[in-house]
Design a protein around this motif. Structure first.
Motif, PDB file in Angstrom:
ATOM      1  N   ALA A  12      51.568  51.141  37.466  1.00 41.90           N
ATOM      2  CA  ALA A  12      51.481  50.210  38.590  1.00 41.90           C
ATOM      3  C   ALA A  12      50.601  49.039  38.179  1.00 41.90           C
ATOM      4  N   VAL A  13      51.035  47.835  38.551  1.00 43.69           N
ATOM      5  CA  VAL A  13      50.313  46.602  38.229  1.00 43.69           C
ATOM      6  C   VAL A  13      50.099  45.831  39.526  1.00 43.69           C
ATOM      7  N   VAL A  14      48.914  45.268  39.688  1.00 52.03           N
ATOM      8  CA  VAL A  14      48.648  44.463  40.877  1.00 52.03           C
ATOM      9  C   VAL A  14      49.589  43.263  40.887  1.00 52.03           C
ATOM     10  N   GLU A  15      50.273  43.084  42.011  1.00 53.95           N
ATOM     11  CA  GLU A  15      51.204  41.969  42.155  1.00 53.95           C
ATOM     12  C   GLU A  15      50.469  40.655  41.912  1.00 53.95           C
ATOM     13  N   ASN A  17      49.583  39.658  38.809  1.00 56.18           N
ATOM     14  CA  ASN A  17      48.958  39.731  37.493  1.00 56.18           C
ATOM     15  C   ASN A  17      50.033  39.416  36.442  1.00 56.18           C
ATOM     16  N   ALA A  38      48.630  48.545  48.510  1.00 53.51           N
ATOM     17  CA  ALA A  38      48.215  49.695  47.703  1.00 53.51           C
ATOM     18  C   ALA A  38      46.720  49.685  47.401  1.00 53.51           C
ATOM     19  N   LEU A  39      46.138  48.497  47.315  1.00 50.99           N
ATOM     20  CA  LEU A  39      44.716  48.378  46.995  1.00 50.99           C
ATOM     21  C   LEU A  39      44.006  47.589  48.084  1.00 50.99           C
ATOM     22  N   ARG A  46      46.102  44.321  48.496  1.00 52.98           N
ATOM     23  CA  ARG A  46      46.968  43.832  47.421  1.00 52.98           C
ATOM     24  C   ARG A  46      48.124  44.805  47.225  1.00 52.98           C
ATOM     25  N   ASN A  47      49.268  44.271  46.925  1.00 52.60           N
ATOM     26  CA  ASN A  47      50.437  45.088  46.611  1.00 52.60           C
ATOM     27  C   ASN A  47      50.413  45.468  45.139  1.00 52.60           C
ATOM     28  N   GLU A  48      51.084  46.563  44.809  1.00 51.97           N
ATOM     29  CA  GLU A  48      51.252  46.968  43.415  1.00 51.97           C
ATOM     30  C   GLU A  48      52.734  46.971  43.069  1.00 51.97           C
TER      31      GLU A  48
END
Length: 55
Positions: A12-15, A17, A38-39, A46-48
């Motif tokens: 999973a990556v922070v949207e 990035n 998600a975060l 923040r979305n992932e």
């Protein structure tokens, strides 16, 4: 031993990035969804981006 093998990796990556998303795409990962909110940070949620690499 049991004939087990890895069939996929997920991450999973922070949207937003862009550098991380570009790196993972270069390595063959593909996005398959987004986990909203998600975060939680001091400035908001923040979305992932969910990604997978299939073997």
């Amino acid at each position: 031993m049991w004939g087990l093998s890895v069939e996929q990796l997920t991450l999973a990556v922070v949207e937003g990035n862009a550098a991380a998303l570009a790196l993972y795409r270069k390595l063959g990962f593909a996005a398959y969804g987004v986990e909203p909110r998600a975060l939680k940070t001091e400035t908001g949620c923040r979305n992932e981006v969910l990604m997978a690499l299939m073997f």
